[in-house]
Design a protein around this motif. Structure first.
Motif, short mmCIF file in Angstrom:
data_model
loop_
_atom_site.label_atom_id
_atom_site.label_comp_id
_atom_site.label_asym_id
_atom_site.label_seq_id
_atom_site.Cartn_x
_atom_site.Cartn_y
_atom_site.Cartn_z
N GLY A 34 -1.24 83.58 44.08
CA GLY A 34 -1.97 83.49 42.82
C GLY A 34 -1.20 84.07 41.65
N GLY A 35 -0.36 85.07 41.92
CA GLY A 35 0.35 85.73 40.83
C GLY A 35 1.73 85.18 40.53
N ASN A 36 2.26 84.34 41.42
CA ASN A 36 3.65 83.92 41.26
C ASN A 36 3.87 82.41 41.16
OD1 ASN A 36 5.25 86.55 41.56
ND2 ASN A 36 3.87 86.64 43.30
N CYS A 37 2.86 81.61 41.43
CA CYS A 37 3.03 80.18 41.22
C CYS A 37 1.65 79.54 41.01
CB CYS A 37 3.76 79.51 42.40
SG CYS A 37 2.88 79.49 43.96
N PRO A 38 1.58 78.44 40.23
CA PRO A 38 2.72 77.71 39.67
C PRO A 38 3.35 78.42 38.49
CG PRO A 38 0.67 76.74 38.92
CD PRO A 38 0.30 77.80 39.91
N SER A 39 4.47 77.91 38.05
CA SER A 39 5.15 78.46 36.88
C SER A 39 4.32 78.20 35.63
CB SER A 39 6.52 77.81 36.72
OG SER A 39 6.38 76.44 36.38
N GLU A 40 4.63 78.92 34.58
CA GLU A 40 3.91 78.73 33.32
C GLU A 40 4.10 77.31 32.79
OE1 GLU A 40 1.74 80.79 31.92
OE2 GLU A 40 2.05 82.06 33.68
N ALA A 41 5.29 76.76 32.98
CA ALA A 41 5.54 75.39 32.52
C ALA A 41 4.68 74.40 33.29
CB ALA A 41 7.02 75.05 32.68
N THR A 42 4.57 74.59 34.60
CA THR A 42 3.75 73.69 35.42
C THR A 42 2.28 73.82 35.04
OG1 THR A 42 5.32 73.79 37.25
CG2 THR A 42 3.07 73.11 37.78
N LYS A 43 1.83 75.02 34.77
CA LYS A 43 0.44 75.21 34.35
C LYS A 43 0.14 74.41 33.09
CE LYS A 43 -0.02 79.95 36.13
NZ LYS A 43 -0.16 81.38 35.74
N ARG A 44 1.06 74.46 32.14
CA ARG A 44 0.85 73.73 30.88
C ARG A 44 0.82 72.23 31.14
NH1 ARG A 44 4.35 77.87 28.97
NH2 ARG A 44 6.18 76.51 29.20
N GLU A 45 1.68 71.75 32.01
CA GLU A 45 1.71 70.31 32.32
C GLU A 45 0.42 69.87 32.99
OE1 GLU A 45 5.17 69.70 34.64
OE2 GLU A 45 6.57 70.15 33.01
N ILE A 46 -0.10 70.68 33.90
CA ILE A 46 -1.36 70.33 34.57
C ILE A 46 -2.50 70.32 33.56
CG2 ILE A 46 -3.06 71.10 36.26
CD1 ILE A 46 -0.73 72.18 37.93
N ASP A 47 -2.54 71.32 32.71
CA ASP A 47 -3.62 71.39 31.71
C ASP A 47 -3.57 70.25 30.71
OD1 ASP A 47 -4.74 73.66 32.83
OD2 ASP A 47 -3.63 75.05 31.54
N ALA A 48 -2.42 69.63 30.57
CA ALA A 48 -2.26 68.51 29.63
C ALA A 48 -2.71 67.19 30.24
CB ALA A 48 -0.82 68.41 29.17
N LEU A 49 -3.01 67.16 31.52
CA LEU A 49 -3.47 65.94 32.18
C LEU A 49 -4.89 65.61 31.73
CD1 LEU A 49 -2.30 66.73 35.84
CD2 LEU A 49 -1.31 65.01 34.30
N PRO A 50 -5.33 64.37 31.94
CA PRO A 50 -6.75 64.04 31.67
C PRO A 50 -7.66 65.02 32.40
CG PRO A 50 -5.50 62.05 32.16
CD PRO A 50 -4.57 63.21 32.43
N ASP A 51 -8.82 65.29 31.84
CA ASP A 51 -9.69 66.35 32.35
C ASP A 51 -9.96 66.24 33.84
OD1 ASP A 51 -9.80 67.40 29.84
OD2 ASP A 51 -11.80 66.64 29.36
N GLU A 52 -10.31 65.03 34.32
CA GLU A 52 -10.67 64.87 35.72
C GLU A 52 -9.47 65.15 36.63
OE1 GLU A 52 -11.08 62.61 33.42
OE2 GLU A 52 -13.25 62.23 33.23
N THR A 53 -8.28 64.71 36.19
CA THR A 53 -7.08 64.90 36.98
C THR A 53 -6.68 66.37 37.02
OG1 THR A 53 -6.33 62.69 36.35
CG2 THR A 53 -4.70 64.16 37.34
N ALA A 54 -6.76 67.03 35.87
CA ALA A 54 -6.44 68.46 35.82
C ALA A 54 -7.42 69.25 36.68
CB ALA A 54 -6.47 68.96 34.38
N TRP A 55 -8.69 68.87 36.62
CA TRP A 55 -9.72 69.59 37.39
C TRP A 55 -9.40 69.53 38.88
CZ3 TRP A 55 -13.31 68.90 41.25
CH2 TRP A 55 -14.34 69.85 41.33
N ILE A 56 -9.10 68.36 39.38
CA ILE A 56 -8.85 68.23 40.82
C ILE A 56 -7.50 68.83 41.19
CG2 ILE A 56 -7.69 65.97 40.93
CD1 ILE A 56 -10.45 67.37 43.27
N ALA A 57 -6.51 68.78 40.28
CA ALA A 57 -5.22 69.40 40.59
C ALA A 57 -5.39 70.88 40.85
CB ALA A 57 -4.23 69.16 39.45
N TRP A 58 -6.17 71.54 40.02
CA TRP A 58 -6.39 72.97 40.24
C TRP A 58 -7.20 73.21 41.51
CZ3 TRP A 58 -3.08 75.83 38.24
CH2 TRP A 58 -2.60 75.66 36.93
N ARG A 59 -8.15 72.33 41.82
CA ARG A 59 -8.95 72.52 43.05
C ARG A 59 -8.13 72.30 44.31
NH1 ARG A 59 -11.04 73.32 38.48
NH2 ARG A 59 -13.13 74.25 38.49
#
Length: 347
Positions: free
Chosen positions: A180-205
């Motif tokens: 939880g503290g070491n991955c994903p990277s900050e860059a990857t987090k930003r890329e996931i959050d930039a996805l469409p809402d439904e896709t970002a939601w399931i990626a985090w789940r």
């Protein structure tokens, strides 16, 4: 009755471990809450008066204060008065000696071993910081708390849990903290959050598959049964659940598809997501099988890369499973290509 008054109060040093910098002192196992409860139980068993200072000692311990905070976060009632009633219950007094013996055994566990197991399955340069709290409390659950700020592992003091099982559980929880503290990277987090809402939601789940990843790390490798040190009942339940691997993978597949295409309502999505935890449901079993397959067929670095970027997890498993299927040893199910593309944001 042999209780804590006849042994020193325990404050067991564990380590802050860095994959690149080695080990150095950094965290403690804090038994203050359990010590204070056992001291009260000893007085009650000996028909000695329990002073208000005894309760103050308990309520001012760090584990108790943080336990109370955690229950408030979970919106569960938790008061000092109710805890007094629990501590003074006949059942707890009857189990006092067993609890004291268990705490002493737990405190002898070499925590560097479970930390090392967790670190072996974290990216290069990762760190683990954690406080371990063996606690005597009404609810029998164990959990991690405040992973990103002041990581703590609350372990319900259970006489049925052997030191080996404790070490296994701690390795699992240490991995959660490091993951939880070491991955994903900050860059990857930003890329996931930039996805469409439904896709970002399931990626985090999909990071819930980390439960299975932690099972692999805690075992120490893909060739070790994840319940090697568990009671026979737990091991048999796991084996029975694993016999339904394909069935459970398809259940998760339906959930992911319905989440991405919007056919599942928000309330239903949340309900299904939570149900996959269960006692050790698909987030554990399917996640473990995926992690093992990826490591065995593609290597540990591919495993770390996949779990640190949930968009790539299903695709990486498919590559690993297809490679294993070519060997003819075991036919593994694959995620549908449409679903793989959807979780990558390529619809």
């Amino acid at each position: 009755m042999r209780l804590l008054s006849v042994r020193p109060v325990l404050s067991v040093v564990i380590f802050l471990v860095s994959a690149s910098a080695g080990a150095e002192p950094g965290a403690v196992m804090n038994t203050d809450e359990a010590d204070a409860v056992l001291s009260i139980l000893e007085k009650r068993a000996a028909d000695l008066g329990i002073a208000e200072s005894d309760w103050d000692r308990l309520f001012e311990t760090e584990p108790y204060i943080r336990l109370k905070k955690r229950e408030a976060v979970m919106k569960r009632d938790f008061t000092d008065e109710e805890f007094r009633e629990f501590v003074l219950s006949d059942d707890l007094v009857a189990n006092a000696e067993s609890l004291a013996d268990t705490l002493e055994k737990w405190a002898s566990v070499d925590l560097s071993s479970p930390i090392a197991k967790a670190m072996a399955y974290l990216p290069e340069g990762s760190t683990i910081r954690a406080k371990v709290y063996p606690v005597i409390k009404p609810m029998t659950n164990s959990f991690v708390f405040e992973i990103t700020t002041d990581p703590a592992i609350f372990m319900y003091l259970d006489p049925e849990v052997t030191p080996d099982k404790l070490a296994n559980t701690l390795a699992h929880e240490f991995h959660h903290i490091g993951f939880g503290g070491n991955c994903p990277s900050e860059a990857t987090k930003r890329e996931i959050d930039a996805l469409p809402d439904e896709t970002a939601w399931i990626a985090w789940r999909l990071r819930a598959f980390g439960e299975g990843f932690a099972m692999l790390a805690a075992a120490g490798g893909p060739k070790v049964h994840p319940h090697e040190v568990s009671p026979e009942e737990e091991r048999n339940r796991w084996d029975d659940d694993m016999s339904r691997f394909e069935e459970d993978l398809r259940k998760v597949e339906a959930f992911v598809a319905g989440s991405v295409d919007g056919s599942l309502a928000d309330e239903e999505k949340q309900k299904i997501f939570r149900s996959f935890y269960g006692e050790q449901g698909p987030w554990y079993t399917v996640g473990w099988k995926m992690a093992v397959t990826i490591e065995e067929q593609l290597g540990r670095q591919a495993l770390l890369d996949a779990f640190c970027d949930p968009r790539e997890l299903l695709a990486t498993y498919n590559r690993a499973a297809a490679k294993q299927n070519q060997l003819g040893e075991e036919r593994l199910p694959l995620w549908t290509e449409a679903l793989v593309d959807a979780t990558r944001g390529r619809r």
